[in-house]
Design a protein around this motif. Sequence first.
Motif, mmCIF file in Angstrom:
data_model
loop_
_atom_site.group_PDB
_atom_site.id
_atom_site.type_symbol
_atom_site.label_atom_id
_atom_site.label_comp_id
_atom_site.label_asym_id
_atom_site.label_seq_id
_atom_site.Cartn_x
_atom_site.Cartn_y
_atom_site.Cartn_z
ATOM 1 N N LYS A 142 -63.858 -50.909 17.195
ATOM 2 C CA LYS A 142 -63.696 -51.315 18.596
ATOM 3 C C LYS A 142 -63.104 -52.707 18.731
ATOM 4 O O LYS A 142 -62.665 -53.096 19.802
ATOM 5 C CB LYS A 142 -65.047 -51.246 19.308
ATOM 6 C CG LYS A 142 -65.443 -49.841 19.674
ATOM 7 C CD LYS A 142 -66.826 -49.809 20.257
ATOM 8 C CE LYS A 142 -67.285 -48.375 20.415
ATOM 9 N NZ LYS A 142 -68.688 -48.297 20.765
ATOM 10 N N PRO A 159 -57.246 -54.066 18.848
ATOM 11 C CA PRO A 159 -56.688 -54.065 20.193
ATOM 12 C C PRO A 159 -56.484 -52.650 20.687
ATOM 13 O O PRO A 159 -56.163 -51.763 19.911
ATOM 14 C CB PRO A 159 -55.338 -54.771 20.024
ATOM 15 C CG PRO A 159 -55.002 -54.624 18.574
ATOM 16 C CD PRO A 159 -56.314 -54.598 17.860
ATOM 17 N N ALA A 160 -56.707 -52.451 21.946
ATOM 18 C CA ALA A 160 -56.511 -51.119 22.521
ATOM 19 C C ALA A 160 -56.030 -51.267 23.948
ATOM 20 O O ALA A 160 -56.274 -52.277 24.606
ATOM 21 C CB ALA A 160 -57.806 -50.316 22.466
ATOM 22 N N TYR A 161 -55.344 -50.254 24.392
ATOM 23 C CA TYR A 161 -54.807 -50.256 25.748
ATOM 24 C C TYR A 161 -55.943 -50.284 26.764
ATOM 25 O O TYR A 161 -57.018 -49.749 26.527
ATOM 26 C CB TYR A 161 -53.967 -48.991 25.927
ATOM 27 C CG TYR A 161 -53.406 -48.803 27.295
ATOM 28 C CD1 TYR A 161 -52.541 -49.741 27.836
ATOM 29 C CD2 TYR A 161 -53.746 -47.682 28.043
ATOM 30 C CE1 TYR A 161 -52.013 -49.563 29.093
ATOM 31 C CE2 TYR A 161 -53.220 -47.496 29.299
ATOM 32 C CZ TYR A 161 -52.356 -48.440 29.821
ATOM 33 O OH TYR A 161 -51.843 -48.252 31.056
ATOM 34 N N ALA A 162 -55.699 -50.952 27.863
ATOM 35 C CA ALA A 162 -56.735 -51.083 28.897
ATOM 36 C C ALA A 162 -56.908 -49.766 29.633
ATOM 37 O O ALA A 162 -56.400 -49.574 30.732
ATOM 38 C CB ALA A 162 -56.356 -52.194 29.860
ATOM 39 N N TRP A 163 -57.614 -48.822 29.002
ATOM 40 C CA TRP A 163 -57.750 -47.477 29.564
ATOM 41 C C TRP A 163 -58.531 -47.467 30.862
ATOM 42 O O TRP A 163 -58.308 -46.624 31.711
ATOM 43 C CB TRP A 163 -58.412 -46.549 28.546
ATOM 44 C CG TRP A 163 -57.482 -46.140 27.467
ATOM 45 C CD1 TRP A 163 -57.423 -46.638 26.209
ATOM 46 C CD2 TRP A 163 -56.433 -45.165 27.545
ATOM 47 N NE1 TRP A 163 -56.417 -46.033 25.496
ATOM 48 C CE2 TRP A 163 -55.802 -45.129 26.297
ATOM 49 C CE3 TRP A 163 -55.972 -44.331 28.561
ATOM 50 C CZ2 TRP A 163 -54.733 -44.292 26.021
ATOM 51 C CZ3 TRP A 163 -54.910 -43.479 28.294
ATOM 52 C CH2 TRP A 163 -54.303 -43.476 27.036
#
Lengths: 191, 166
Positions: free
Chosen positions: A26, A29-33
């Motif tokens: 987690k 980085p991940a897209y702001a879902w």
Amino acid sequence: MIYLYAYLGIGLLTLVIVLAADWIAKRQPAYAWNRFWETVGVTERSFWLGVLEGVLIPILAVLLIVVAWPMAAYMKVVDLLSGRTHKSYATQPEQEFTVMHEHLRERLSLSEIELRELVLDPLGAVPQLPFGHLHKAWAAFVEQLEATDELWSFSAELRPVSWRTELRAGYVGVRDGRPGSFFLTVRRDLD
Amino acid sequence: MTAQIAERLRYLGQDMVMCTEPLGDYFAMGGARPPFDFSCTALWRGYVGSWEIAGDRLYLSALQGGLTDGTPATLGTIFPDFPERVFAHWYTGTLRVPQGRLLSYRHMGYGSVYERDLLLDVKRGFVVSSRIRHNGTIESEEVAEGYRVNAMTVYAHVKSHTGDTP
């Protein structure tokens, strides 16, 4: 009794490893879902589903890992080895399709095909090239052909799954009388 | 497999949803597929495309989604030279636009049945015919009109959702 403690102890250790692996995942980085759900009109509205997914399921998962840790450890290893299992599901390859001799329709030259497949659009929403937005893929297909290969159009009906009939059409390179690599231009359900 | 969030379609001045994924054919035909991030069981494909029919042509006019590196996916991600609008010349098939109230909910793919389906036959990006399929009617006024996905599990940024999609 000591075996039971040892078993549960390993289960607790497995739980710590699984939680640590999730925590590390987690941090990537991940897209702001969350914002994405709002823009596509999905709204959170069920209190009880929130309780179920936010409280009950995590508690059950912890108990399951401690008690049935060999299964949890196996699933985590599979998950880590395959990236994310749900991702590999989403990108499952199409069932293998081969152009057969009976699918061949018409022998054409490269220039005939490229003239036939020139795409135009009054709004300028396509490159004015053979196969338009798929021109790069077409160029890659042509590049792997040999000078002696013939080009044929093809059309085939097949059943990728038992309840569905599909039409596939396009162009195929024929080498020594045998159809080989192909370029797909139509893939539609017939049912 | 969970019921899937539908694609969007603007047709005859109205916003609709579409239970067909023409971009899937583009990828199957050799178009480069970016590494879409998967974060939800109701969106296996990782993006939602917005389509429009202008004149008799099918266009992809926007795309929303995320990539595995954390950046948003847009139309320009797939078609860098055409970030505003893309003519879907590769698509041949039938677009299914569910309309009316829900007759039968199936928590799988686009399996739910609505009162009507607007079916648009498309050949190489051109809409060649349209027809309405009547699937039945429902008496109850309590059932709202519109496409819906009843539940989904969101990964990574863990958040439970249930709700309607327009």
